[in-house]
Enzyme design. Structure first.
Site, short mmCIF file in Angstrom:
data_model
loop_
_atom_site.label_atom_id
_atom_site.label_comp_id
_atom_site.label_asym_id
_atom_site.label_seq_id
_atom_site.Cartn_x
_atom_site.Cartn_y
_atom_site.Cartn_z
N LYS A 53 103.98 13.41 23.46
CA LYS A 53 102.95 14.94 23.43
C LYS A 53 103.69 15.66 24.73
O LYS A 53 103.44 17.31 23.93
CB LYS A 53 102.39 14.16 23.99
CG LYS A 53 100.85 13.71 23.30
CD LYS A 53 99.78 12.70 24.31
CE LYS A 53 98.95 12.00 23.24
NZ LYS A 53 98.39 10.64 24.32
N GLN A 97 96.87 8.33 29.62
CA GLN A 97 97.75 7.80 28.90
C GLN A 97 96.56 6.06 28.80
O GLN A 97 96.85 5.91 29.85
CB GLN A 97 98.83 7.79 28.53
CG GLN A 97 98.90 7.08 27.39
CD GLN A 97 99.09 7.70 25.79
OE1 GLN A 97 99.34 8.86 25.76
NE2 GLN A 97 98.92 6.86 25.04
N ASP A 120 91.51 15.73 25.11
CA ASP A 120 91.54 14.88 24.38
C ASP A 120 90.24 14.16 24.13
O ASP A 120 89.99 13.94 22.34
CB ASP A 120 92.25 13.32 25.32
CG ASP A 120 93.82 12.94 25.18
OD1 ASP A 120 93.84 13.41 23.98
OD2 ASP A 120 93.67 11.99 25.65
#
Ligand code: NAD
Length: 288
Positions: A53, A97, A120
């Site tokens: 990412k 994460q 997200d």
């Protein structure tokens, strides 16, 4: 003939489009998107995902901040750090994460992220907003799959889409996107579904997100099906890395029956990262 749904190629195209836009933002003296990523502990797969990412941010010209904390960090301390980023005017997007260590609630931490920075698309607010014709920040993986199908101009309207997996982050939002936004007829299967093959064989479009390597075999699909394999599982292998990645679909046999199919790796994974970048751009525009 089978067409490979090349997520890597499409993700690269999207990244080039975003990089061009970032150049324009710079020339106009506007705010450059800034993504922050929180990584807790030293889980190898999580480190790889976060590194990918960050690499993508660098490639498109976004600013980025990586915050790493030890496995032992207390939940309150992590929540305080999320608060700090929520309030940081310079940061436009935040990802934490997953998975987090057992003593920290992933749900609690995710819900703590400001919905305006939740790139997200995991928070309840952004999940709820999929049921609006003007959604907020889309759940990254389902959004990436929708984009991949659309860019290959695959007919979705009126088709029977069977989704295997009803998780909060993939299967469930995917079903809403396919029925509400794409007008497919949707069936959702999961661990409690009796006779899974009865349903998968009816699929015009089959989306599988279970984390069960090789669950879908050729006898479970019909000729011409479009197959999207979300699963990524590390399987021990005799190579320098010590593992290989395997999807939920038995690619080598199913590909002969499919009209379109995603590979693993190189299918859904890169599209999830592309979605994250698109959401960060959207979050930046909305905030500035
Ligand atoms: P999860 O564990 O939250 O959910 C798994 C789902 O699969 C559940 O709905 C469960 O009911 C269903 N399931 C499990 N075994 C089944 C079986 N035998 N038959 C039918 N249904 C079954 O997982 P998740 O977060 O949804 O992720 C699923 C997979 O997708 C994992 O391999 C994960 O690593 C991968 N993933 C990939 C990406 C990407 O970007 N490529 C993103 C998210 C998740």
């Amino acid at each position: 003939m089978t067409t490979i749904l090349d997520g890597k190629k499409i993700a690269n195209e999207i990244q080039s489009e975003i990089a061009k836009e970032v150049e324009e933002i710079k020339q106009d003296g506007k705010k450059i998107p800034h993504l922050a990523a929180i990584l807790v502990g030293d889980n190898g797969a999580s480190q790889t995902y976060v590194n990918n990412k960050i690499k993508a941010c660098k490639k498109v010209g976004f600013e980025y901040t990586l915050l790493q904390y030890p496995e032992s960090i207390r939940e309150e301390k992590l929540l305080a750090n999320v608060d700090r980023i929520n309030e940081d005017e310079d940061i436009d997007g935040l990802i934490v994460q997953l998975p987090l260590p057992d003593h920290i609630s992933g749900v609690k931490v995710t819900e703590h992220i400001s919905s305006a920075k939740d790139v997200d698309g995991f928070t309840n607010v952004n999940y709820g907003r999929i049921t609006s014709k003007k959604p907020g920040l889309m759940p990254a993986t389902p959004f990436g799959i929708q984009e991949l199908l659309n860019r290959y101009e695959i007919d979705i309207k009126g088709k029977h889409c069977v989704i295997v997996g009803n998780s909060r982050n993939v299967g469930a939002p995917m079903s809403t996107i396919m029925s509400y936004h794409e007008n497919a007829t949707v069936t959702v299967c999961h661990i409690h579904t009796q006779d899974l093959a009865l349903f998968t064989r009816q699929a015009d479009i089959l989306i599988v997100a279970t984390g069960q390597p090789g669950l879908i075999t050729a006898d479970m699909v019909k000729e011409g099906v479009v197959v999207v394999d979300v699963g990524i599982t590390r399987i021990p292998a005799d190579n320098p890395r010590g593992y290989m990645l395997k999807g939920d679909v038995e690619f080598e046999t199913v590909k002969f029956k499919a009209s379109y199919i995603t590979p693993v790796p190189g299918g859904v994974g890169p599209m999830t990262i592309a979605s994250l970048l698109l959401n960060t751009l959207k979050a930046t525009r909305a905030r500035h």
